[in-house]
Design a protein around this motif. Structure first.
Motif, PDB file in Angstrom:
ATOM      1  N   GLU A  23       0.703  -1.165  -0.196  1.00  0.00           N
ATOM      2  CA  GLU A  23       0.072   0.007  -0.147  1.00  0.00           C
ATOM      3  C   GLU A  23       0.772   1.293  -0.025  1.00  0.00           C
ATOM      4  O   GLU A  23       0.544   2.104  -0.680  1.00  0.00           O
ATOM      5  CB  GLU A  23      -0.841   0.179   1.205  1.00  0.00           C
ATOM      6  N   SER A  26       2.448   1.774  -3.557  1.00  0.00           N
ATOM      7  CA  SER A  26       1.206   2.304  -4.425  1.00  0.00           C
ATOM      8  C   SER A  26       1.125   3.676  -4.010  1.00  0.00           C
ATOM      9  O   SER A  26       0.895   4.452  -5.050  1.00  0.00           O
ATOM     10  CB  SER A  26       0.134   1.570  -3.994  1.00  0.00           C
ATOM     11  N   SER A  53      -0.280  -4.582  -5.725  1.00  0.00           N
ATOM     12  CA  SER A  53      -0.746  -3.671  -4.870  1.00  0.00           C
ATOM     13  C   SER A  53      -2.128  -3.440  -5.358  1.00  0.00           C
ATOM     14  O   SER A  53      -3.268  -2.858  -4.471  1.00  0.00           O
ATOM     15  CB  SER A  53       0.061  -2.366  -5.211  1.00  0.00           C
ATOM     16  N   GLY A  54      -2.629  -3.685  -6.472  1.00  0.00           N
ATOM     17  CA  GLY A  54      -4.179  -3.369  -7.129  1.00  0.00           C
ATOM     18  C   GLY A  54      -5.176  -4.539  -6.353  1.00  0.00           C
ATOM     19  O   GLY A  54      -6.181  -3.925  -6.058  1.00  0.00           O
ATOM     20  N   LYS A  57      -6.250  -3.388  -3.202  1.00  0.00           N
ATOM     21  CA  LYS A  57      -7.437  -2.491  -3.242  1.00  0.00           C
ATOM     22  C   LYS A  57      -8.769  -3.069  -3.407  1.00  0.00           C
ATOM     23  O   LYS A  57      -9.968  -2.230  -3.164  1.00  0.00           O
ATOM     24  CB  LYS A  57      -7.099  -1.343  -4.345  1.00  0.00           C
TER      25      LYS A  57
END
Length: 85
Positions: A23, A26, A53-54, A57
């Motif tokens: 995170e 990112s 990292s996506g 999310k």
């Protein structure tokens, strides 16, 4: 990311995690390679980790879908490798 987490990290009241590191990468628009390049000797670039990292999310339902697909593909791959051996 909550400001409380930063405060807890700064005062050693919590331990970081892989998801937190991703995170932060990112947030700052950097890769893990860039973060750790001074500490690791790597001959070649690691895979692009922006997709990871996506992943963090995503909401829990979507992450579960991806996790299940990965588990299925790993089982399939293992079966194929067993047949080859």
């Amino acid at each position: 990311m909550h400001l409380v987490i930063f405060g807890q990290l700064e005062t050693n009241n919590t331990v970081g995690s892989i998801s937190l590191i991703l995170e932060l990468c990112s947030l700052y628009g950097i890769t893990l390679n860039e973060l750790y390049c001074d500490y690791l000797e790597i001959d070649s670039d690691l895979r692009d980790l922006t997709n990871i990292s996506g992943y963090f999310k995503l909401n829990e339902d979507y992450r579960s879908i991806i996790d299940n697909n990965i588990a299925f593909l790993n089982k399939l791959q293992n079966k194929l490798q067993d047949k080859e051996d």
